[in-house]
Scaffold this motif. Structure first.
Motif, PDB file in Angstrom:
ATOM      1  N   ALA A 131     -11.712   1.738  61.250  1.00 60.11           N
ATOM      2  CA  ALA A 131     -12.148   2.599  60.181  1.00 60.11           C
ATOM      3  C   ALA A 131     -10.506   3.051  59.774  1.00 60.11           C
ATOM      4  N   GLU A 132      -9.498   3.299  60.367  1.00 60.06           N
ATOM      5  CA  GLU A 132      -8.350   3.805  59.778  1.00 60.06           C
ATOM      6  C   GLU A 132      -7.441   2.435  59.063  1.00 60.06           C
ATOM      7  N   PHE A 133      -7.741   1.318  59.391  1.00 57.27           N
ATOM      8  CA  PHE A 133      -7.308   0.115  58.782  1.00 57.27           C
ATOM      9  C   PHE A 133      -7.815  -0.170  57.711  1.00 57.27           C
ATOM     10  N   ALA A 134      -9.385  -0.016  57.619  1.00 52.82           N
ATOM     11  CA  ALA A 134     -10.269  -0.247  56.388  1.00 52.82           C
ATOM     12  C   ALA A 134      -9.644   0.925  55.357  1.00 52.82           C
ATOM     13  N   ALA A 135      -9.008   2.266  55.671  1.00 57.70           N
ATOM     14  CA  ALA A 135      -8.841   3.150  54.686  1.00 57.70           C
ATOM     15  C   ALA A 135      -7.271   2.944  54.000  1.00 57.70           C
ATOM     16  N   LEU A 136      -6.648   1.963  54.292  1.00 55.95           N
ATOM     17  CA  LEU A 136      -5.418   1.591  53.834  1.00 55.95           C
ATOM     18  C   LEU A 136      -5.392   0.934  52.569  1.00 55.95           C
ATOM     19  N   ASP A 137      -4.565   1.531  51.575  1.00 62.52           N
ATOM     20  CA  ASP A 137      -4.842   0.946  50.264  1.00 62.52           C
ATOM     21  C   ASP A 137      -3.659  -0.161  49.877  1.00 62.52           C
ATOM     22  N   ASN A 138      -3.545  -0.868  48.813  1.00 62.24           N
ATOM     23  CA  ASN A 138      -2.677  -2.101  48.539  1.00 62.24           C
ATOM     24  C   ASN A 138      -1.298  -1.533  48.711  1.00 62.24           C
ATOM     25  N   GLU A 139      -1.161  -0.330  48.326  1.00 66.01           N
ATOM     26  CA  GLU A 139       0.369   0.433  48.325  1.00 66.01           C
ATOM     27  C   GLU A 139       0.882   0.379  49.742  1.00 66.01           C
ATOM     28  N   ALA A 140       0.071   1.030  50.400  1.00 65.01           N
ATOM     29  CA  ALA A 140       0.443   0.906  51.789  1.00 65.01           C
ATOM     30  C   ALA A 140       0.557  -0.213  52.701  1.00 65.01           C
ATOM     31  N   LEU A 141      -0.403  -1.086  52.269  1.00 63.86           N
ATOM     32  CA  LEU A 141      -0.220  -2.570  52.947  1.00 63.86           C
ATOM     33  C   LEU A 141       1.150  -3.327  52.524  1.00 63.86           C
ATOM     34  N   ALA A 142       1.343  -3.301  51.036  1.00 63.74           N
ATOM     35  CA  ALA A 142       2.599  -3.760  50.628  1.00 63.74           C
ATOM     36  C   ALA A 142       3.950  -3.176  51.254  1.00 63.74           C
ATOM     37  N   HIS A 143       3.853  -1.942  51.532  1.00 65.04           N
ATOM     38  CA  HIS A 143       4.951  -1.136  52.327  1.00 65.04           C
ATOM     39  C   HIS A 143       5.093  -1.750  53.674  1.00 65.04           C
ATOM     40  N   LEU A 144       4.027  -2.124  54.327  1.00 64.73           N
ATOM     41  CA  LEU A 144       4.321  -2.753  55.570  1.00 64.73           C
ATOM     42  C   LEU A 144       4.443  -4.253  55.588  1.00 64.73           C
ATOM     43  N   GLY A 145       4.580  -4.883  54.415  1.00 66.71           N
ATOM     44  CA  GLY A 145       4.676  -6.293  54.237  1.00 66.71           C
ATOM     45  C   GLY A 145       3.434  -7.233  54.531  1.00 66.71           C
ATOM     46  N   LEU A 146       2.135  -6.349  54.471  1.00 68.73           N
ATOM     47  CA  LEU A 146       1.032  -7.132  54.475  1.00 68.73           C
ATOM     48  C   LEU A 146       0.353  -7.536  53.454  1.00 68.73           C
ATOM     49  N   ARG A 147      -0.704  -8.387  53.517  1.00 72.22           N
ATOM     50  CA  ARG A 147      -1.426  -8.980  52.454  1.00 72.22           C
ATOM     51  C   ARG A 147      -2.210  -7.683  51.646  1.00 72.22           C
ATOM     52  N   PRO A 148      -2.257  -7.704  50.386  1.00 69.21           N
ATOM     53  CA  PRO A 148      -3.025  -7.005  49.527  1.00 69.21           C
ATOM     54  C   PRO A 148      -4.590  -7.350  49.955  1.00 69.21           C
TER      55      PRO A 148
END
Length: 376
Positions: A131-148
């Protein structure tokens, strides 16, 4: 290690001396679980990369390990193969086997993963529940270097000026041994156009691109460049083919050496090398031997070398295989720059995030319909 799919899957069980009847029963169960019954009599060399991936997973599972570790298991799989893999992982979990998956395409596993673990500089930095991962938005993912989770397609600046660059008419080719190939295929490629070539594993996508680039000779049909017939040798010069398996295209003893290999060193090339190192996040790796790099890093080296070439047609075979979010964004930006410069780009991919972000057209190989989410 073995010649046929059946022998490859059974190798581990035979190696420890299990009775033949027990091996046959395990083979039947595993082929059904991974859905590769139709491949058992095939030779390994005949398989596509995605089919080999399935065979590797079946081989690893045959002896029912306590823990199964999958390294980028979706990188070579088509959409149907990914769905089958997810269903297989659910079945594997139900058998009491722990599954650890090293992946960049995390959103694919949202329905099967129990936890998402984030590594940074060799340390476990974050742990999210589903559930916590599903709540991450594209901005948060980009900050971590993860795929949008989504990527918007920019409108092409050359929408009305895509002049015909390369055209294939009634193109056919079949491998002598397997008889697999393509039949009477027509294709028109415009300057500044980006095409995503889609289709199931083994549909002939890479074969078609090898014909376009002159790596294979067509059995029949014609290929023209700017309206004139073009030979294999000339096509090979006009095209830059970044293959799926990076190890087949790495020859130099450093990253910089690989990018400049075979090119005349000029001030312009030096500038392009610096730009490519920055664009593909390779500056800190420039003196490393390519063989010491990870799969994703090797792929970025090949893309950086392509960046510094002056081809008219770029063919990228699964360019985001093993690629994190930063690498994906760099590739999207580079492809858009190529298109803006009037280059033609063909992308062989199962990565729909990439395809939808950059493509002017989708071309499907195979006898099945375009998925609903692409028909718009």
């Amino acid at each position: 290690f073995m010649n046929t799919v059946q022998d490859e899957i059974c190798f581990a069980a035979e190696n420890i001396g299990l009775p033949p009847q027990e091996i046959k029963a395990k083979l039947k169960d595993m082929a059904g679980l991974i859905e590769i019954d139709n491949l058992l009599s095939r030779t390994i060399d005949e398989l596509s990369s995605g089919q080999k991936q399935k065979v590797a997973i079946a081989s690893a599972l045959l002896l029912r390990p306590a823990v199964l570790i999958l390294d980028e298991p979706t990188s070579n799989l088509d959409q149907q193969g990914i769905k089958q893999l997810i269903e297989s992982i659910k079945k594997i979990k139900n058998c009491g086997i722990t599954v650890i998956i090293s992946e960049h395409r995390l959103d694919l596993f949202k329905d099967v993963a129990d936890q998402f673990l984030y590594l940074s500089q060799g340390r476990l930095s974050k742990v999210w529940t589903k559930a916590e991962f599903a709540a991450l938005d594209n901005e948060a993912l980009a900050h971590l270097g993860l795929r949008p989770k989504t990527a918007e397609k920019e409108k092409s600046q050359l929408e009305s000026a895509k002049e015909p660059l390369l055209e294939a008419k009634a193109l056919s080719f079949h491998y002598k041994k397997t008889k697999a190939g393509i039949d009477s295929l027509n294709l028109r490629l415009g300057a500044g156009e980006v095409i995503s070539l889609l289709g199931r594993n083994g549909a002939g996508k890479t074969t078609l691109c090898k014909l376009i680039s002159g790596l294979l000779k067509e059995n029949s049909g014609t290929l023209t460049y700017k309206g004139k017939p073009v030979s294999r040798r000339v096509r090979n010069r006009l095209c830059r083919f970044v293959m799926q398996d990076a190890d087949y295209q790495l020859y130099a003893d450093s990253v910089v050496g690989e990018i400049t290999l075979g090119k005349k060193v000029t001030d312009k090339l030096r500038q392009n090398v610096l730009e490519s190192l920055r664009a593909f996040h390779l500056t800190e790796l420039k003196d490393r031997h390519p063989a010491s790099l990870s799969g994703g890093e090797k792929q970025r080296v090949l893309l950086a070398a392509a960046y510094c070439s002056d081809a008219d047609i770029y063919i990228l075979d699964e360019p985001t295989s093993g690629m994190d979010g930063s690498g994906l964004r760099a590739i999207i930006k580079w492809i858009r720059l190529l298109a803006a410069a009037g280059k033609a780009v063909i992308i062989i991919t199962h990565d729909m995030l990439l395809a939808k972000a950059v493509s002017d057209r989708f071309i499907y190989l195979g006898n099945y319909e375009l998925p609903n989410h692409l028909r718009k």
